[in-house]
Structures are given as C-alpha cells and as structure tokens.
Design an enzyme around this catalytic site. Structure first.
Site, PDB file in Angstrom:
ATOM      1  N   ASP A   7      51.390  39.619  44.734  1.00 40.81           N
ATOM      2  CA  ASP A   7      50.411  40.567  44.199  1.00 40.81           C
ATOM      3  C   ASP A   7      49.041  39.893  44.254  1.00 40.81           C
ATOM      4  O   ASP A   7      48.727  39.040  43.431  1.00 40.81           O
ATOM      5  CB  ASP A   7      50.791  40.952  42.772  1.00 40.81           C
ATOM      6  CG  ASP A   7      49.843  41.965  42.163  1.00 40.81           C
ATOM      7  OD1 ASP A   7      49.047  42.573  42.911  1.00 40.81           O
ATOM      8  OD2 ASP A   7      49.896  42.153  40.934  1.00 40.81           O
ATOM      9  N   ILE A  13      46.315  35.195  42.725  1.00 39.09           N
ATOM     10  CA  ILE A  13      47.473  35.688  43.463  1.00 39.09           C
ATOM     11  C   ILE A  13      48.718  35.393  42.638  1.00 39.09           C
ATOM     12  O   ILE A  13      49.025  34.234  42.352  1.00 39.09           O
ATOM     13  CB  ILE A  13      47.588  35.009  44.840  1.00 39.09           C
ATOM     14  CG1 ILE A  13      46.307  35.216  45.654  1.00 39.09           C
ATOM     15  CG2 ILE A  13      48.796  35.535  45.598  1.00 39.09           C
ATOM     16  CD1 ILE A  13      46.240  34.364  46.908  1.00 39.09           C
ATOM     17  N   ASP A  93      49.465  48.998  42.488  1.00 41.62           N
ATOM     18  CA  ASP A  93      50.007  48.313  41.316  1.00 41.62           C
ATOM     19  C   ASP A  93      50.626  49.299  40.334  1.00 41.62           C
ATOM     20  O   ASP A  93      51.666  49.014  39.726  1.00 41.62           O
ATOM     21  CB  ASP A  93      48.917  47.476  40.634  1.00 41.62           C
ATOM     22  CG  ASP A  93      47.670  48.283  40.303  1.00 41.62           C
ATOM     23  OD1 ASP A  93      47.467  49.374  40.864  1.00 41.62           O
ATOM     24  OD2 ASP A  93      46.878  47.794  39.466  1.00 41.62           O
ATOM     25  N   THR A 169      26.970  43.590  13.550  1.00 40.50           N
ATOM     26  CA  THR A 169      27.030  44.321  14.821  1.00 40.50           C
ATOM     27  C   THR A 169      28.215  43.858  15.653  1.00 40.50           C
ATOM     28  O   THR A 169      28.920  44.673  16.260  1.00 40.50           O
ATOM     29  CB  THR A 169      25.719  44.128  15.601  1.00 40.50           C
ATOM     30  OG1 THR A 169      24.650  44.701  14.852  1.00 40.50           O
ATOM     31  CG2 THR A 169      25.788  44.815  16.960  1.00 40.50           C
TER      32      THR A 169
END
Length: 238
Positions: A7, A13, A93, A169
């Site tokens: 993949d 990889i 995928d 925040t």
C-alpha cells in the site's frame, strides 16, 4: 513462500507479508528499494500494489518475483459486487478495506470506518455488495482547515481530549475537532444500526486508537484491514 500486499501512500509504504493466506508480519518503508533489501533471502510468489504515486512498470526490478504482479485499479476484479455509481473515482483503499471486512466477517453487514487523512464510512452488505458511503475530513485536516481559513486561529494537532467547555482558544478548537469527530462517528454508527438490524463495525486507520477509546459502540479495530483486503484481491485474481 510469500505474497506481498503493498500500500503505497504519499509519504510511506505499508507492506503486508502473507503466507498461506495469513498475515505473518507488517512493515513500513519510505522507499521501494528498502523492500528489496528486506527480502534478500526470501522467495516472493505474487505481489499486489495499491498506489497513489507512480510505481515501477516491473516491480521485479526491485523484488524478485516468481509469479504475478498486480497493480490494483478500478478495473481489477474483486470478490464483491460493486454498486458504486462511479467506480473509476472510488479510492482503491476504500474498496480494499471493504473487501478485507467482507473476508473477515462473511455474510454480515459491515460498516467500515477508516480514520486517516479523511474519515471514510463504507457499507458492505451481507450479500457481498459494496454500497458506498461517506467521506469527511480527518482530525488533522480539521485542524488545518481552521488555521488556513481564519486569520488568527493557530495550527494545532494531537488527540488529547480537552475539558468541556474549553477555557482557551486552543481548548475550544480541540473540543470542536475531537468531540465533533467522535459525535460524527457515533451518529454514523447509530444511523446504519437503524438501517441494518445486525451491523458489524470495523475500524482502521492512523487515528483508530483514539476513536477506539472514545466512541461508545462495539467496534472491531483491525489496523491491517487494507492489507488484508489487498491480499484477498490478489488471491482472487491469481
């Protein structure tokens, strides 16, 4: 003798090493040449490659092969009926994860959730029909969007849950991103549980550990789901 499921993402990889249909190990590489080094003294029969980048025309230049090299694409036969209206645009995928779920949980309705760069939700029906699903921004993408499209909000990261309500925040942003993503996932699961009387929820992806610990639902976490699906597709074609 090994079969390989590769993949190839944008930055790394992932390789699954399969023997007799079973995953014996999983490794992560940054370059194809590293795979060849790792397999110097082993025989490789067949290989399947799923890639978002350019791959060599002959992987045998890197890994000596005794059998077939299969580049997974929209045209590759899969052991599922694909009901997606635009199969040529479907991420490989997503389809590989769906095949993996159907292989591990045959004759069961599955909701496949991949919590990575994006969070994808896909339905595989018990009859072996892939129906499609939903795509939403992943955790880091949500942080990035708030920073990019505002003038003052900082770029944050991480999955450590803040108190609610947020008193700063940064806490407020994390609260919105993380609790919002959890609420989204729980809502998706509840929606499909109403639609399907019996539903198996399968989770994979880099942020799977976070959601496993926070989402209130019965979930099977299978990090190697895409590789398992790729190997099943390889077996189906050879």
């Amino acid at each position: 003798m090994l079969n390989l499921a590769i993949d190839m993402g944008n930055s790394r990889i992932k390789v699954g090493f399969f023997e007799g249909g079973s995953l014996v190990r999983e490794s992560i590489f940054t370059d194809l040449s590293q795979i060849g080094e790792a397999l110097k003294d082993q025989e490789v029969q067949h290989v399947i490659v799923s890639s978002v980048r350019k791959t060599p025309e002959k992987l045998s230049n890197v890994v000596p092969l005794l059998g077939k090299q299969l580049l997974f694409s929209a045209q590759t036969p899969v052991p599922l009926q694909n009901a997606y209206a635009t199969p040529s645009t479907l991420g490989v995928d997503r389809l590989a994860a769906a095949v993996g779920a159907q292989h591990l949980f045959p004759e069961r309705n599955c909701l496949v959730i991949d919590a990575g760069t994006c969070i994808t939700y896909d339905i595989v029906e018990a009859a072996g029909v892939y129906q499609g699903g939903s795509i939403s921004p992943g955790v880091n993408m949500r942080y990035q969007a708030m920073h990019t499209f505002t003038g003052k909000l900082p770029l944050l990261s991480g999955t450590d849950l803040p108190p609610r309500p947020g008193k700063t925040t940064e806490e407020a942003m994390k609260s919105g991103v993380l609790y919002g993503a959890v609420a989204e996932m729980e809502g998706m699961i509840q929606h499909y549980e109403r639609q399907y009387k019996s539903l198996t929820v399968v989770l994979c992806g880099g942020d799977a550990p976070f959601f496993e610990s926070t989402v209130k639902a019965r979930i099977f976490v299978i990090p190697e789901l895409v590789l398992i699906g790729l190997n099943r597709i390889l077996e189906y074609n050879v």
